[in-house]
Motif scaffolding. Structure first.
Motif, short mmCIF file in Angstrom:
data_model
loop_
_atom_site.label_atom_id
_atom_site.label_comp_id
_atom_site.label_asym_id
_atom_site.label_seq_id
_atom_site.Cartn_x
_atom_site.Cartn_y
_atom_site.Cartn_z
N PRO A 167 0.98 -1.20 0.03
CA PRO A 167 0.05 0.02 -0.12
C PRO A 167 0.78 1.17 0.03
O PRO A 167 0.32 2.29 -0.16
N LEU A 168 2.07 1.07 0.15
CA LEU A 168 3.02 2.36 0.36
C LEU A 168 3.60 2.42 -1.07
O LEU A 168 4.88 2.18 -1.26
N VAL A 169 2.88 2.84 -1.88
CA VAL A 169 3.32 2.97 -3.07
C VAL A 169 2.96 4.39 -4.01
O VAL A 169 1.70 4.97 -3.57
N ASN A 170 3.50 4.92 -4.97
CA ASN A 170 3.19 6.09 -5.52
C ASN A 170 3.75 6.30 -6.72
O ASN A 170 4.91 5.88 -7.15
N LYS A 171 3.05 6.97 -7.74
CA LYS A 171 3.71 7.35 -9.07
C LYS A 171 3.71 9.05 -8.89
O LYS A 171 2.83 9.62 -8.70
#
Length: 280
Positions: A167-171
């Protein structure tokens, strides 16, 4: 409507002294700093085999790649139909992966690299940090992942309770006037209480200790080492593009680009800086 001007760039680091630097100006990979990974390593259904070869891992002299400050590390996939690893796994692509494992690692600081990537669907180059021990308890910090859509790159954290489909992801999506094929500085500021990802000095995603501990144990109080690699296809590209043929996650157009020698990940330099005393 007038375009809103971009904010001024923020500092690229936490202002401490250098702990590690490689400018790739010596004409050859510094084996005192880097290990080259071989074909025994394989994860995520990636379609390449890593090999220690000047065809896949090389240092190019100053002036070879436009826009570089000097010499450049090139991780370059090649097509090798029918190649088999020592374990018998077939892999029609060869590529490069280097790490500083057991040669350099650090706990807290700023890790940054200046990188230029290709416009090619299904490629999976990355710049990241990994802790020692069993994954995911070891902790993993993905500073830059690119899966072939040139308008964005990704960042992520992996640890116990927040690995894989973390869940600790980003673009980060680039402005219209640039993309991954331009030179950019990808970095992370790592402190005891937070991890801040940046692109060209601008914060793109912040993860705090409480955010992590909502899912599991904070796995970022021990040493991590640096990894640069160029994977092809496999889990992440496939989940992004859905391509099954001719290779998992890799379209025919990218295969042809690799066959023509048109694809590489270029790294101008890699730095790691200590935390300043105010950030400890």
């Amino acid at each position: 409507m007038a375009e809103t001007p971009a904010p001024a760039a923020l500092p690229l680091a936490l202002s401490g002294p250098l702990m590690f630097a490689d400018e790739f100006d010596s004409g050859a990979l510094d084996r005192g700093k880097w290990n080259v990974v071989g074909p025994e390593f394989w994860v995520n259904n990636e379609q390449q085999a890593y090999v220690d070869s000047p065809d896949t891992v090389r240092v190019l002299p100053a002036g070879t790649i436009a826009g570089a400050d000097g010499g450049v590390l090139a991780l370059k996939p090649t097509f090798s139909k029918g190649f088999e690893t020592p374990s018998g796994r077939p892999a029609d692509f060869l590529s490069g992966r280097i790490t500083t494992r057991d040669k350099f690692d650090f706990t807290y600081g700023t890790a940054s690299a200046r990188i230029k990537m290709p416009d090619a669907q299904g490629v999976w180059p990355a710049f990241w940090l990994l802790g020692y021990g069993e994954w995911p308890a070891s902790g993993e910090t993905d500073i830059m992942e690119y899966v072939g859509e040139k308008d964005w790159t990704g960042v992520a954290l992996h640890g116990p309770g927040y690995s894989g489909e973390t869940p600790l992801v980003n673009k980060y999506f680039f402005r219209d006037d640039t993309d991954v094929t331009d030179w950019h500085v990808y970095s992370v500021d790592w402190t005891p209480d937070q991890i801040l990802f940046k692109l060209d000095g601008h914060p793109t995603y912040r993860v705090t200790r409480p955010m992590v501990e909502h899912y599991g144990k904070w796995a970022f109080d021990g040493p991590q080492f640096i990894i640069l690699n160029f994977a092809l296809g496999g889990a992440y590209p496939f989940k992004t593009n859905g391509i099954e043929q001719p290779y998992n996650g890799i379209p025919e157009a990218t295969v042809r680009q690799i066959q023509r020698g048109q694809i590489a990940m270029y790294v101008d330099w890699v730095h790691v800086e200590q935390l300043s005393s105010a950030d400890r």
